[in-house]
Write an enzyme that holds these catalytic residues in place. Structure first.
Site, PDB file in Angstrom:
ATOM      1  N   GLU A  24      27.460  25.602 -13.653  1.00 40.97           N
ATOM      2  CA  GLU A  24      26.690  25.359 -14.061  1.00 40.97           C
ATOM      3  C   GLU A  24      25.592  26.700 -13.653  1.00 40.97           C
ATOM      4  OE1 GLU A  24      23.162  21.638 -13.173  1.00 40.97           O
ATOM      5  OE2 GLU A  24      22.410  22.664 -15.502  1.00 40.97           O
ATOM      6  N   HIS A  36      20.443  22.898 -21.530  1.00 39.53           N
ATOM      7  CA  HIS A  36      18.804  22.456 -21.730  1.00 39.53           C
ATOM      8  C   HIS A  36      18.372  24.294 -21.098  1.00 39.53           C
ATOM      9  CE1 HIS A  36      19.007  21.833 -17.252  1.00 39.53           C
ATOM     10  NE2 HIS A  36      20.130  20.755 -17.542  1.00 39.53           N
ATOM     11  N   ARG A  75      32.446  20.957 -13.277  1.00 39.02           N
ATOM     12  CA  ARG A  75      30.824  21.687 -14.300  1.00 39.02           C
ATOM     13  C   ARG A  75      31.143  23.012 -13.465  1.00 39.02           C
ATOM     14  NH1 ARG A  75      28.528  17.353 -14.674  1.00 39.02           N
ATOM     15  NH2 ARG A  75      26.835  17.663 -13.565  1.00 39.02           N
ATOM     16  N   GLU A  82      26.215  25.169 -18.731  1.00 36.45           N
ATOM     17  CA  GLU A  82      26.686  24.251 -17.841  1.00 36.45           C
ATOM     18  C   GLU A  82      28.000  23.923 -18.704  1.00 36.45           C
ATOM     19  OE1 GLU A  82      24.550  21.008 -16.753  1.00 36.45           O
ATOM     20  OE2 GLU A  82      22.900  22.662 -17.956  1.00 36.45           O
ATOM     21  N   TYR A 142      36.475  16.925 -18.007  1.00 36.54           N
ATOM     22  CA  TYR A 142      36.246  16.046 -16.787  1.00 36.54           C
ATOM     23  C   TYR A 142      37.401  15.556 -17.339  1.00 36.54           C
ATOM     24  CZ  TYR A 142      31.294  17.387 -17.194  1.00 36.54           C
ATOM     25  OH  TYR A 142      30.418  18.570 -17.013  1.00 36.54           O
ATOM     26  N   HIS A 144      29.518  17.167 -23.662  1.00 33.64           N
ATOM     27  CA  HIS A 144      27.787  17.047 -23.677  1.00 33.64           C
ATOM     28  C   HIS A 144      27.606  18.877 -23.652  1.00 33.64           C
ATOM     29  CE1 HIS A 144      28.628  19.788 -19.424  1.00 33.64           C
ATOM     30  NE2 HIS A 144      29.228  18.743 -19.195  1.00 33.64           N
ATOM     31  N   HIS A 195      14.576  19.326 -17.315  1.00 31.69           N
ATOM     32  CA  HIS A 195      15.050  19.152 -18.789  1.00 31.69           C
ATOM     33  C   HIS A 195      13.962  19.545 -19.186  1.00 31.69           C
ATOM     34  CE1 HIS A 195      19.440  17.015 -18.280  1.00 31.69           C
ATOM     35  NE2 HIS A 195      19.011  17.905 -17.788  1.00 31.69           N
ATOM     36  N   ASP A 222       0.920  -1.231   0.163  1.00 29.50           N
ATOM     37  CA  ASP A 222       0.231  -0.159   0.441  1.00 29.50           C
ATOM     38  C   ASP A 222       1.019   1.450   0.046  1.00 29.50           C
ATOM     39  OD1 ASP A 222       0.852  -0.771   2.354  1.00 29.50           O
ATOM     40  OD2 ASP A 222      -1.002   0.115   3.436  1.00 29.50           O
ATOM     41  N   ASP A 225      26.021  19.443  -8.027  1.00 28.67           N
ATOM     42  CA  ASP A 225      24.795  19.748  -9.188  1.00 28.67           C
ATOM     43  C   ASP A 225      23.334  19.427  -8.091  1.00 28.67           C
ATOM     44  OD1 ASP A 225      23.132  19.640 -10.983  1.00 28.67           O
ATOM     45  OD2 ASP A 225      24.484  18.825 -12.402  1.00 28.67           O
ATOM     46  N   HIS A 276      25.688  11.883 -14.504  1.00 30.15           N
ATOM     47  CA  HIS A 276      24.820  11.185 -12.856  1.00 30.15           C
ATOM     48  C   HIS A 276      24.959  10.606 -12.283  1.00 30.15           C
ATOM     49  CE1 HIS A 276      21.647  14.024 -16.297  1.00 30.15           C
ATOM     50  NE2 HIS A 276      22.456  14.171 -15.601  1.00 30.15           N
ATOM     51  N   ASP A 303      18.585  24.172 -10.879  1.00 30.29           N
ATOM     52  CA  ASP A 303      19.888  23.596 -11.374  1.00 30.29           C
ATOM     53  C   ASP A 303      21.123  24.563 -11.435  1.00 30.29           C
ATOM     54  OD1 ASP A 303      20.957  21.235 -12.930  1.00 30.29           O
ATOM     55  OD2 ASP A 303      20.511  21.206 -14.603  1.00 30.29           O
TER      56      ASP A 303
HETATM   57  N1  GLY Z   1      21.164  18.043 -13.483  1.00 33.16           N
HETATM   58  C1  GLY Z   1      21.023  17.805 -14.662  1.00 33.16           C
HETATM   59  C2  GLY Z   1      21.706  18.892 -15.727  1.00 33.16           C
HETATM   60  O1  GLY Z   1      22.627  19.612 -14.931  1.00 33.16           O
HETATM   61  O2  GLY Z   1      21.631  18.787 -16.399  1.00 33.16           O
HETATM   62 MN    MN Z   2      22.902  20.092 -13.272  1.00 33.34          MN
HETATM   63 MN    MN Z   3      21.680  20.871 -16.500  1.00 28.33          MN
END
Ligand code: GLY
Ligand code: MN
Ligand code: MN
Length: 440
Positions: free
Chosen positions: A409, A355, A407, A385, A389, A351, A362, A42, A261, A244, A272
């Site tokens: 962002e 986004h 990174r 971002e 790496y 990458h 996203h 449940d 992140d 990720h 983000d």
């Molecule tokens: N936190 C996921 C990204 O930066 O796209």
């Molecule tokens: Mn991010």
């Molecule tokens: Mn992001």
């Protein structure tokens, strides 16, 4: 699940109006609430409303279906009825009265009446708009009803034209944020920026990655975020190179960098943010040099955000800075060819520049129109971002640089004048980060 303010109620209504304005006469829109997902027996996974459904209704309960009738300018909501026995365990339900009073429904019915009423509502409609690719159950239910209707309506005066996807229409609406949405996003970003500063202050060699995740979450929730916008990433050393990474279960080592992140979700809107800093509070010369290259690339990317600029200009600005840096570091020869540059960049910057950001981390919305990178417009919010790496064993780069993932962002609003960095309060320069970390 408090009452909405009058302003928000007005926003939802205006969105329904704008959505309907895209649709030809004789249309009907069906939008299901997000599903509840059973975890075990449940127990359910924490419920999160479907963001398209929320965007048009502001209604956050499961087991609901919204119907828009563009010709009549009406919202019909099918939702759970009041039920004192269930409400004792799970809390208040809006019921049909609440749907009308608080959510602007012109009519509201119990969800148990859906199958009968849906057949009546679909009769004589030429076009049925629904999330065609995301709601196979609803599509099947509609097809079954249509099969029955067809048998009775060979002489229908409005011939049926088909099922159409509502998702791209809502995606295009969602990509341009309204004033109240921007306020929510600014709040999400500002709370999240404070969370990143907290993590910098709390960090010490020997701590576990999850301890920093806990510091971040404490700030999110204690300042009113209802959720994390996505599982926080806290990666020390090589773990920062897993894009990720969510295990967050390793010790943070003296001399390593840590990449965080993480963003909170405030009033349904996501932040983000990524910051990278030394676990012990002091950058080594190599860490500082690589960090400042990523920072310069990010600034170039942010500077490229302005109305009329194509989305791809952000990535181009970032890559130009990176290539100059790679040549300065001696990682690429001065006379490097395009193919070599491309392969090298792909290896350590695998990458894109970022986004759209909004209800989803996203967020919805196309990046390309007719094969061309889409032009930025005031009201869009995007992340910038860049990252580099270099885990141990990256043979393309000399050994003294191994073990770093960096990174940076931020969440950038496109404005009439250029842009506004919603997350600028998260410490970012080497000087600012070292100063914040010193004040422990
Ligand atoms: N936190 C996921 C990204 O930066 O796209
Ligand atoms: Mn991010
Ligand atoms: Mn992001």
């Amino acid at each position: 699940m408090g009452r909405m303010t009058a302003d928000f109620k007005h926003d939802f209504k205006e969105r329904r109006k704008r959505c309907c304005a895209h649709l030809p006469p004789g249309s009907i829109v069906l939008l299901p609430a997000g599903p509840e997902v059973v975890r075990t027996a449940d127990q359910h996974y924490p419920y999160h409303q479907d963001n398209d459904f929320y965007y048009l209704t502001g209604f956050v309960e499961p087991e609901a279906l919204a119907i828009l009738l563009p010709d009549e300018q009406q919202l019909i909501l099918f939702n759970r009825p009041r039920d004192p026995a269930k409400e004792l365990w799970d809390g208040l339900r809006s019921g049909q009265d609440g749907a009308k009073r608080d959510h602007g429904a012109d009519h509201a019915y119990s969800i148990s009446e859906l199958s009968v009423k849906l057949a009546e509502l679909l009769a004589q409609r030429r076009r049925i708009y629904l999330p065609l690719l995301r709601s196979p159950q609803l599509v099947a239910q509609v097809l079954e009803i249509l099969g029955g209707l067809q048998a009775k309506s060979r002489k229908q005066e409005n011939p049926f034209e088909g099922l159409f996807d509502i998702a791209p229409i809502l995606a295009e609406m969602r990509v341009i944020k309204e004033a109240n949405e921007i306020n929510c996003m600014r709040n999400a970003a500002e709370i999240s920026a404070r969370a990143h500063a907290d993590a910098m202050r709390a960090c010490r060699p020997g701590m576990m990655e999850y301890e920093l995740a806990a510091v971040l979450k404490h700030r999110f929730y204690s300042e009113g975020c209802q959720n994390v916008a996505y599982p926080p990433i806290v990666g020390g050393g090589d773990n920062a190179c897993v894009l990720h990474y969510v295990n967050n279960n390793q010790p943070l080592r003296d001399g390593d960098l840590v990449l965080i992140d993480a963003g909170g979700e405030f009033n349904h809107y996501a932040a983000d943010i990524t910051r990278t800093f030394p676990v012990n509070g002091r950058f080594t010369p190599e860490q500082k040099a690589l960090y400042e290259l990523v920072l310069a690339a990010q600034q170039a990317g942010i500077d490229a955000v302005a109305p009329g600029q194509p989305f791809i200009a952000v990535q181009e600005a970032i890559v130009n800075v990176f290539i100059t840096g790679f040549i300065d570091f001696g990682w690429l020869p001065k006379d490097v060819g395009d193919q070599q540059v491309e392969a090298f960049c792909k290896k350590i910057y695998p990458h894109s520049s970022g986004h759209w950001l909004g209800l989803d981390v996203h967020d919805m919305g196309a990046y390309w129109h007719h094969g061309e990178s889409r032009a930025l417009v005031p009201g869009m919010v995007l992340t910038v971002e860049p990252g580099l790496y270099i885990p141990h064993g990256t043979t393309e780069v000399p050994e003294e640089w191994w073990g770093m993932g960096i990174r940076i962002e931020d969440d950038i609003l496109v404005t009439e004048q250029g842009n506004d960095n919603l997350s600028q309060d998260a410490p970012k320069t080497v000087v600012d980060i070292e100063a914040v970390m010193k004040k422990k």
